[in-house]
Design a protein around this motif. Structure first.
Motif, PDB file in Angstrom:
ATOM      1  N   ILE A 189       0.872  -1.186   0.000  1.00 52.62           N
ATOM      2  CA  ILE A 189       0.000   0.000   0.000  1.00 52.62           C
ATOM      3  C   ILE A 189       0.903   1.229   0.000  1.00 52.62           C
ATOM      4  O   ILE A 189       1.353   1.676   1.048  1.00 52.62           O
ATOM      5  N   PRO A 190       1.235   1.781  -1.131  1.00 53.45           N
ATOM      6  CA  PRO A 190       2.188   2.898  -1.189  1.00 53.45           C
ATOM      7  C   PRO A 190       1.656   4.162  -0.529  1.00 53.45           C
ATOM      8  O   PRO A 190       0.457   4.449  -0.566  1.00 53.45           O
ATOM      9  N   GLY A 191       2.580   4.903   0.103  1.00 55.83           N
ATOM     10  CA  GLY A 191       2.240   6.199   0.658  1.00 55.83           C
ATOM     11  C   GLY A 191       1.788   6.206   2.103  1.00 55.83           C
ATOM     12  O   GLY A 191       1.695   7.275   2.714  1.00 55.83           O
ATOM     13  N   LYS A 192       1.505   5.048   2.668  1.00 57.06           N
ATOM     14  CA  LYS A 192       0.981   5.003   4.035  1.00 57.06           C
ATOM     15  C   LYS A 192       1.998   5.519   5.048  1.00 57.06           C
ATOM     16  O   LYS A 192       1.655   6.297   5.951  1.00 57.06           O
ATOM     17  N   MET A 193       3.256   5.058   4.926  1.00 58.95           N
ATOM     18  CA  MET A 193       4.265   5.459   5.901  1.00 58.95           C
ATOM     19  C   MET A 193       4.517   6.964   5.848  1.00 58.95           C
ATOM     20  O   MET A 193       4.594   7.632   6.890  1.00 58.95           O
ATOM     21  N   GLU A 194       4.635   7.504   4.661  1.00 63.25           N
ATOM     22  CA  GLU A 194       4.877   8.943   4.532  1.00 63.25           C
ATOM     23  C   GLU A 194       3.722   9.748   5.124  1.00 63.25           C
ATOM     24  O   GLU A 194       3.935  10.745   5.825  1.00 63.25           O
ATOM     25  N   ASP A 195       2.502   9.291   4.844  1.00 59.27           N
ATOM     26  CA  ASP A 195       1.331   9.984   5.377  1.00 59.27           C
ATOM     27  C   ASP A 195       1.296   9.905   6.902  1.00 59.27           C
ATOM     28  O   ASP A 195       0.943  10.888   7.580  1.00 59.27           O
ATOM     29  N   GLN A 196       1.659   8.746   7.454  1.00 60.60           N
ATOM     30  CA  GLN A 196       1.613   8.594   8.909  1.00 60.60           C
ATOM     31  C   GLN A 196       2.672   9.456   9.593  1.00 60.60           C
ATOM     32  O   GLN A 196       2.406  10.027  10.662  1.00 60.60           O
ATOM     33  N   VAL A 197       3.856   9.556   9.004  1.00 65.76           N
ATOM     34  CA  VAL A 197       4.887  10.435   9.568  1.00 65.76           C
ATOM     35  C   VAL A 197       4.392  11.877   9.568  1.00 65.76           C
ATOM     36  O   VAL A 197       4.573  12.622  10.542  1.00 65.76           O
ATOM     37  N   ARG A 198       3.730  12.284   8.501  1.00 65.08           N
ATOM     38  CA  ARG A 198       3.153  13.633   8.444  1.00 65.08           C
ATOM     39  C   ARG A 198       2.077  13.796   9.512  1.00 65.08           C
ATOM     40  O   ARG A 198       2.004  14.830  10.193  1.00 65.08           O
ATOM     41  N   ASN A 199       1.224  12.761   9.677  1.00 61.52           N
ATOM     42  CA  ASN A 199       0.179  12.821  10.701  1.00 61.52           C
ATOM     43  C   ASN A 199       0.769  12.946  12.098  1.00 61.52           C
ATOM     44  O   ASN A 199       0.242  13.683  12.948  1.00 61.52           O
ATOM     45  N   ILE A 200       1.865  12.230  12.351  1.00 64.56           N
ATOM     46  CA  ILE A 200       2.512  12.289  13.663  1.00 64.56           C
ATOM     47  C   ILE A 200       3.073  13.683  13.914  1.00 64.56           C
ATOM     48  O   ILE A 200       2.939  14.237  15.014  1.00 64.56           O
ATOM     49  N   CYS A 201       3.685  14.266  12.907  1.00 60.92           N
ATOM     50  CA  CYS A 201       4.218  15.633  13.046  1.00 60.92           C
ATOM     51  C   CYS A 201       3.097  16.625  13.339  1.00 60.92           C
ATOM     52  O   CYS A 201       3.248  17.516  14.205  1.00 60.92           O
ATOM     53  N   MET A 202       1.971  16.477  12.665  1.00 57.26           N
ATOM     54  CA  MET A 202       0.836  17.364  12.917  1.00 57.26           C
ATOM     55  C   MET A 202       0.280  17.144  14.324  1.00 57.26           C
ATOM     56  O   MET A 202      -0.138  18.097  14.997  1.00 57.26           O
ATOM     57  N   SER A 203       0.279  15.890  14.786  1.00 56.80           N
ATOM     58  CA  SER A 203      -0.199  15.584  16.130  1.00 56.80           C
ATOM     59  C   SER A 203       0.690  16.223  17.184  1.00 56.80           C
ATOM     60  O   SER A 203       0.202  16.791  18.169  1.00 56.80           O
ATOM     61  N   PHE A 204       2.020  16.160  16.982  1.00 56.43           N
ATOM     62  CA  PHE A 204       2.942  16.793  17.920  1.00 56.43           C
ATOM     63  C   PHE A 204       2.768  18.307  17.912  1.00 56.43           C
ATOM     64  O   PHE A 204       2.862  18.963  18.966  1.00 56.43           O
ATOM     65  N   MET A 205       2.522  18.882  16.749  1.00 62.71           N
ATOM     66  CA  MET A 205       2.291  20.324  16.670  1.00 62.71           C
ATOM     67  C   MET A 205       1.024  20.708  17.442  1.00 62.71           C
ATOM     68  O   MET A 205       1.014  21.693  18.192  1.00 62.71           O
ATOM     69  N   MET A 206      -0.032  19.914  17.263  1.00 61.44           N
ATOM     70  CA  MET A 206      -1.263  20.156  18.009  1.00 61.44           C
ATOM     71  C   MET A 206      -1.020  20.022  19.513  1.00 61.44           C
ATOM     72  O   MET A 206      -1.512  20.830  20.321  1.00 61.44           O
ATOM     73  N   MET A 207      -0.252  18.999  19.891  1.00 61.21           N
ATOM     74  CA  MET A 207       0.062  18.770  21.297  1.00 61.21           C
ATOM     75  C   MET A 207       0.789  19.980  21.895  1.00 61.21           C
ATOM     76  O   MET A 207       0.472  20.438  22.994  1.00 61.21           O
ATOM     77  N   LEU A 266      -5.310  10.919  15.166  1.00 64.77           N
ATOM     78  CA  LEU A 266      -4.050  11.346  15.785  1.00 64.77           C
ATOM     79  C   LEU A 266      -4.108  12.803  16.224  1.00 64.77           C
ATOM     80  O   LEU A 266      -3.549  13.170  17.263  1.00 64.77           O
ATOM     81  N   LEU A 267      -4.787  13.643  15.452  1.00 63.51           N
ATOM     82  CA  LEU A 267      -4.943  15.042  15.862  1.00 63.51           C
ATOM     83  C   LEU A 267      -5.755  15.135  17.153  1.00 63.51           C
ATOM     84  O   LEU A 267      -5.422  15.913  18.055  1.00 63.51           O
ATOM     85  N   THR A 268      -6.823  14.335  17.248  1.00 65.46           N
ATOM     86  CA  THR A 268      -7.634  14.324  18.464  1.00 65.46           C
ATOM     87  C   THR A 268      -6.830  13.845  19.659  1.00 65.46           C
ATOM     88  O   THR A 268      -6.903  14.415  20.757  1.00 65.46           O
ATOM     89  N   LEU A 269      -6.032  12.794  19.453  1.00 67.44           N
ATOM     90  CA  LEU A 269      -5.191  12.276  20.535  1.00 67.44           C
ATOM     91  C   LEU A 269      -4.105  13.271  20.917  1.00 67.44           C
ATOM     92  O   LEU A 269      -3.761  13.405  22.100  1.00 67.44           O
ATOM     93  N   GLY A 270      -3.550  13.973  19.919  1.00 65.11           N
ATOM     94  CA  GLY A 270      -2.566  15.007  20.221  1.00 65.11           C
ATOM     95  C   GLY A 270      -3.183  16.138  21.025  1.00 65.11           C
ATOM     96  O   GLY A 270      -2.563  16.659  21.969  1.00 65.11           O
ATOM     97  N   LEU A 271      -4.410  16.515  20.678  1.00 63.73           N
ATOM     98  CA  LEU A 271      -5.118  17.547  21.426  1.00 63.73           C
ATOM     99  C   LEU A 271      -5.352  17.098  22.867  1.00 63.73           C
ATOM    100  O   LEU A 271      -5.135  17.867  23.810  1.00 63.73           O
ATOM    101  N   ALA A 272      -5.793  15.839  23.032  1.00 64.88           N
ATOM    102  CA  ALA A 272      -6.050  15.310  24.376  1.00 64.88           C
ATOM    103  C   ALA A 272      -4.763  15.262  25.199  1.00 64.88           C
ATOM    104  O   ALA A 272      -4.754  15.625  26.389  1.00 64.88           O
ATOM    105  N   SER A 273      -3.670  14.821  24.583  1.00 68.13           N
ATOM    106  CA  SER A 273      -2.383  14.772  25.288  1.00 68.13           C
ATOM    107  C   SER A 273      -1.924  16.174  25.662  1.00 68.13           C
ATOM    108  O   SER A 273      -1.371  16.392  26.753  1.00 68.13           O
ATOM    109  N   GLY A 274      -2.146  17.134  24.771  1.00 65.81           N
ATOM    110  CA  GLY A 274      -1.787  18.513  25.064  1.00 65.81           C
ATOM    111  C   GLY A 274      -2.554  19.061  26.260  1.00 65.81           C
ATOM    112  O   GLY A 274      -2.003  19.839  27.060  1.00 65.81           O
ATOM    113  N   ILE A 275      -3.811  18.662  26.410  1.00 64.55           N
ATOM    114  CA  ILE A 275      -4.600  19.088  27.571  1.00 64.55           C
ATOM    115  C   ILE A 275      -3.970  18.572  28.859  1.00 64.55           C
ATOM    116  O   ILE A 275      -3.820  19.301  29.845  1.00 64.55           O
ATOM    117  N   LEU A 276      -3.588  17.293  28.873  1.00 65.18           N
ATOM    118  CA  LEU A 276      -2.938  16.730  30.063  1.00 65.18           C
ATOM    119  C   LEU A 276      -1.639  17.473  30.371  1.00 65.18           C
ATOM    120  O   LEU A 276      -1.337  17.771  31.536  1.00 65.18           O
TER     121      LEU A 276
END
Length: 371
Positions: free
Chosen positions: A46-64, A349-359
């Motif tokens: 399934i091409p592109g999944k890893m690249e997309d997930q790394v981007r999602n993780i970066c966005m999650s950390f930014m939200m956090m 991941l954005l929702t989880l990053g937001l929740a982690s940021g609240i904690l």
């Protein structure tokens, strides 16, 4: 002089940069690392999944990071507007929402489709924590009744989309706030009895596919190639991992495409097959540490509002993990709940990053209050 200026600038910026709670950050990083390792295997072909997930993780950390810099006082100020906006968006979904795969869950705004039910996972506990904070000194049964109504309005709108998985998460997060606000065990017992008595009515109101999911959970072999296929293949994958697993990238159920949605809702089946019981125990330990750290932050929160909010956020983590693992293991119906910090996906991941940021915000501002 330039050196002193640089030091002064660092001192000014440090409180805004060093906002992550170290224990919580270590646990989340380990979970995300485990996710990437598992996703490499699960996304083969399934091409592109890893690249997309790394981007999602970066966005999650930014939200956090952004949310960790928001003070609890600011969260209290935005609680009511966030709740009203979320309910308004859910009503808009019911009226003019986009239908995908037989469900009306998305709202087309500009050039993107958003899923307002995701906002409810945070907006509802935020609103309830603010509501009970305003009535902290005079909590009586009418306050709990109003709190229940505030919870049930968005839950009803989400359930009728239909999206039972998200509705369940919102219910658990909201009920946690009501419970921590002081709801008595007698009231909880009465609610449990009322819920049990209303089961026949709830059954009659369910969609056909929802009733089929429950019947399939009881006996998935009645339709092994249809409704029961997901559960059967997932439990085969979990069981075939044995004690030590088949090894990384050696899982046959995933690579022969027997496991559906193997990068998202059923990634736990891929992980179990390749890393076995030992790997599962390690993963569960990480979740226990995550939940334990969240409860510790809630217990040490500086005021009633932050204690309720941190407890509800921790319950979100618990509900995500419990429902997903139970769903994949065949002890709960398939409701489409991702495994926190493990499943592929941007919105979750954005929702989880937001929740982690609240904690992290609660913990950070507790230290500021103490100093």
């Amino acid at each position: 002089m330039p050196i002193n200026e640089r030091r002064s600038l660092w001192r000014r910026m440090k409180p805004y940069l060093m906002v992550f709670d170290p224990p919580l950050m270590i646990i989340i990083t380990l979970l995300l690392g485990t996710s990437l390792v598992t996703l490499v295997s699960a996304s083969m072909g399934i091409p592109g999944k890893m690249e997309d997930q790394v981007r999602n993780i970066c966005m999650s950390f930014m939200m956090m990071w952004i949310v960790a810099n928001v003070s609890p006082q600011m969260m209290m100020r935005i609680a009511l507007p966030a709740y009203v906006m979320t309910v308004a968006l859910l009503v808009a979904v019911a009226l003019v929402g986009t239908i995908k795969l037989g469900a009306r869950r998305w709202l087309h705004i500009g050039v993107v489709d958003i899923q307002p039910s995701e906002f409810a996972k945070i907006a509802v506990p935020l609103m309830l924590a603010w509501f009970f904070q305003q009535r902290q000194g005079s909590l009586r049964w009418p306050s709990y009744a109003i709190g229940a109504a505030l919870l049930l309005v968005p839950v009803f709108l989400i359930a009728r989309q239909p999206d039972l998985g998200t509705a369940l998460l919102v219910v658990m997060a909201g009920f946690c706030v009501i419970f921590l606000a002081g709801l008595s065990w007698k009231a909880i017992f009465a609610l449990a009895v009322a819920a049990a008595a209303s089961m026949p009515v709830a059954w009659s109101m369910m969609h056909d596919y929802q009733r089929e999911r429950i019947m399939t959970l009881i006996d998935p072999t009645t339709d092994p190639l249809g409704k029961g296929f997901h559960i059967i293949q997932a439990t085969i994958a979990v069981g075939s991992g044995g004690l030590m697993g088949k090894g990384w990238k050696e899982g046959t159920q995933a690579h022969l495409e027997f496991i559906p949605e193997r990068t998202t809702d059923f990634i736990f089946a891929v992980y179990s097959e390749e890393f076995g019981l030992v790997g599962n125990l390690c993963l569960m330990l990480l979740y226990l540490l995550l939940i334990g750290r969240g409860l510790m932050i809630a217990a040490n929160a500086p005021n009633f509002f932050t204690r309720l909010l941190a407890g509800a956020v921790t319950m979100i983590f618990f509900t995500y993990a419990f429902v997903n693992m139970g769903m994949v293991s065949g002890i709960l119906p398939v409701v489409g709940v991702p495994l926190p910090f493990m499943s592929y996906g941007g919105t979750a991941l954005l929702t989880l990053g937001l929740a982690s940021g609240i904690l992290m915000s609660v913990q950070r501002h507790r230290k500021l209050v103490q100093t």
